[in-house]
Design a protein around this motif. Structure first.
Motif, PDB file in Angstrom:
ATOM      1  N   SER A 242      -6.706   6.559   5.001  1.00  0.00           N
ATOM      2  CA  SER A 242      -6.332   6.008   6.303  1.00  0.00           C
ATOM      3  C   SER A 242      -7.151   4.768   6.608  1.00  0.00           C
ATOM      4  O   SER A 242      -8.226   4.556   6.039  1.00  0.00           O
ATOM      5  CB  SER A 242      -6.547   7.045   7.415  1.00  0.00           C
ATOM      6  N   VAL A 243      -6.634   3.961   7.527  1.00  0.00           N
ATOM      7  CA  VAL A 243      -7.311   2.737   7.974  1.00  0.00           C
ATOM      8  C   VAL A 243      -7.272   2.709   9.491  1.00  0.00           C
ATOM      9  O   VAL A 243      -6.217   2.898  10.100  1.00  0.00           O
ATOM     10  CB  VAL A 243      -6.616   1.472   7.422  1.00  0.00           C
ATOM     11  N   ARG A 244      -8.429   2.511  10.097  1.00  0.00           N
ATOM     12  CA  ARG A 244      -8.525   2.310  11.545  1.00  0.00           C
ATOM     13  C   ARG A 244      -9.139   0.948  11.787  1.00  0.00           C
ATOM     14  O   ARG A 244     -10.051   0.544  11.068  1.00  0.00           O
ATOM     15  CB  ARG A 244      -9.398   3.380  12.205  1.00  0.00           C
ATOM     16  N   THR A 245      -8.690   0.232  12.798  1.00  0.00           N
ATOM     17  CA  THR A 245      -9.227  -1.094  13.086  1.00  0.00           C
ATOM     18  C   THR A 245      -9.694  -1.163  14.536  1.00  0.00           C
ATOM     19  O   THR A 245      -9.220  -0.412  15.393  1.00  0.00           O
ATOM     20  CB  THR A 245      -8.170  -2.188  12.858  1.00  0.00           C
ATOM     21  N   SER A 246     -10.625  -2.073  14.770  1.00  0.00           N
ATOM     22  CA  SER A 246     -11.087  -2.331  16.131  1.00  0.00           C
ATOM     23  C   SER A 246     -11.562  -3.774  16.218  1.00  0.00           C
ATOM     24  O   SER A 246     -11.966  -4.361  15.215  1.00  0.00           O
ATOM     25  CB  SER A 246     -12.208  -1.372  16.538  1.00  0.00           C
ATOM     26  N   ILE A 247     -11.494  -4.318  17.418  1.00  0.00           N
ATOM     27  CA  ILE A 247     -11.961  -5.674  17.667  1.00  0.00           C
ATOM     28  C   ILE A 247     -13.359  -5.594  18.267  1.00  0.00           C
ATOM     29  O   ILE A 247     -13.567  -4.909  19.271  1.00  0.00           O
ATOM     30  CB  ILE A 247     -11.025  -6.418  18.641  1.00  0.00           C
ATOM     31  N   ALA A 248     -14.316  -6.273  17.629  1.00  0.00           N
ATOM     32  CA  ALA A 248     -15.672  -6.369  18.169  1.00  0.00           C
ATOM     33  C   ALA A 248     -15.756  -7.679  18.945  1.00  0.00           C
ATOM     34  O   ALA A 248     -15.557  -8.757  18.369  1.00  0.00           O
ATOM     35  CB  ALA A 248     -16.696  -6.338  17.047  1.00  0.00           C
ATOM     36  N   HIS A 249     -15.989  -7.584  20.214  1.00  0.00           N
ATOM     37  CA  HIS A 249     -16.020  -8.775  21.063  1.00  0.00           C
ATOM     38  C   HIS A 249     -17.339  -9.505  20.898  1.00  0.00           C
ATOM     39  O   HIS A 249     -18.399  -8.887  20.784  1.00  0.00           O
ATOM     40  CB  HIS A 249     -15.787  -8.399  22.521  1.00  0.00           C
ATOM     41  N   GLY A 250     -17.267 -10.836  20.872  1.00  0.00           N
ATOM     42  CA  GLY A 250     -18.449 -11.664  20.694  1.00  0.00           C
ATOM     43  C   GLY A 250     -19.362 -11.622  21.904  1.00  0.00           C
ATOM     44  O   GLY A 250     -18.919 -11.449  23.042  1.00  0.00           O
ATOM     45  N   LYS A 251     -20.646 -11.796  21.645  1.00  0.00           N
ATOM     46  CA  LYS A 251     -21.640 -11.734  22.714  1.00  0.00           C
ATOM     47  C   LYS A 251     -21.837 -13.107  23.350  1.00  0.00           C
ATOM     48  O   LYS A 251     -21.630 -14.135  22.717  1.00  0.00           O
ATOM     49  CB  LYS A 251     -22.984 -11.282  22.151  1.00  0.00           C
ATOM     50  N   MET A 252     -22.278 -13.097  24.607  1.00  0.00           N
ATOM     51  CA  MET A 252     -22.676 -14.330  25.275  1.00  0.00           C
ATOM     52  C   MET A 252     -24.105 -14.639  24.842  1.00  0.00           C
ATOM     53  O   MET A 252     -24.979 -13.776  24.906  1.00  0.00           O
ATOM     54  CB  MET A 252     -22.615 -14.169  26.795  1.00  0.00           C
ATOM     55  N   LYS A 253     -24.329 -15.845  24.402  1.00  0.00           N
ATOM     56  CA  LYS A 253     -25.662 -16.260  23.970  1.00  0.00           C
ATOM     57  C   LYS A 253     -26.051 -17.520  24.719  1.00  0.00           C
ATOM     58  O   LYS A 253     -25.204 -18.337  25.071  1.00  0.00           O
ATOM     59  CB  LYS A 253     -25.679 -16.542  22.456  1.00  0.00           C
ATOM     60  N   ARG A 254     -27.344 -17.688  24.932  1.00  0.00           N
ATOM     61  CA  ARG A 254     -27.801 -18.895  25.609  1.00  0.00           C
ATOM     62  C   ARG A 254     -29.087 -19.389  24.983  1.00  0.00           C
ATOM     63  O   ARG A 254     -29.888 -18.611  24.466  1.00  0.00           O
ATOM     64  CB  ARG A 254     -27.975 -18.665  27.099  1.00  0.00           C
TER      65      ARG A 254
ATOM     66  N   ARG B 138     -20.739 -18.659  23.402  1.00  0.00           N
ATOM     67  CA  ARG B 138     -20.177 -17.345  23.138  1.00  0.00           C
ATOM     68  C   ARG B 138     -19.881 -17.231  21.654  1.00  0.00           C
ATOM     69  O   ARG B 138     -19.279 -18.132  21.073  1.00  0.00           O
ATOM     70  CB  ARG B 138     -18.894 -17.172  23.940  1.00  0.00           C
ATOM     71  N   ARG B 139     -20.298 -16.137  21.049  1.00  0.00           N
ATOM     72  CA  ARG B 139     -19.953 -15.879  19.659  1.00  0.00           C
ATOM     73  C   ARG B 139     -18.489 -15.453  19.585  1.00  0.00           C
ATOM     74  O   ARG B 139     -17.955 -14.871  20.534  1.00  0.00           O
ATOM     75  CB  ARG B 139     -20.828 -14.770  19.077  1.00  0.00           C
ATOM     76  N   SER B 140     -17.865 -15.714  18.469  1.00  0.00           N
ATOM     77  CA  SER B 140     -16.443 -15.404  18.356  1.00  0.00           C
ATOM     78  C   SER B 140     -16.227 -13.908  18.132  1.00  0.00           C
ATOM     79  O   SER B 140     -17.087 -13.205  17.615  1.00  0.00           O
ATOM     80  CB  SER B 140     -15.820 -16.204  17.211  1.00  0.00           C
TER      81      SER B 140
END
Length: 96
Positions: free
Chosen positions: A53-65, A72-74
């Protein structure tokens, strides 16, 4: 889409190491536009193991300063690939 474009790199952390040892699940960073079928084909061709099986998820980029500048990271996509019973893990992940 080529196989090497689909799978970017394996994600090796403490959490993924535990998942790999207990459930025979490998975690990869994949292309954002890759679907589950593309990921399954790429893993089966690269590793020579059958995929359950394959499961996917989107990891959201962090805000950096840095000082007053904010960026913002992609975002990136993660794939949890579970191997079938009897399939062995690839050599490069044995000691990790």
């Amino acid at each position: 889409m080529k196989i090497t474009d689909v799978i970017r790199r394996p994600v090796i952390t403490e959490k993924t190491t535990v998942i790999r040892e207990e459930d025979r699940t490998i975690v990869f960073q994949v292309a954002k536009d890759a679907n589950k079928i593309d990921i399954r084909r790429a893993v089966e061709q690269l590793l020579g193991s059958k995929v359950a099986s394959v499961r996917t998820s989107i990891a959201h980029g962090k805000m950096k300063r840095q000082g007053k500048y904010v960026g913002r990271r992609s975002d990136w996509k993660k794939a949890y690939v579970k191997l079938r019973e009897g399939e062995k893990l690839p050599e490069f992940l044995q000691g990790a």
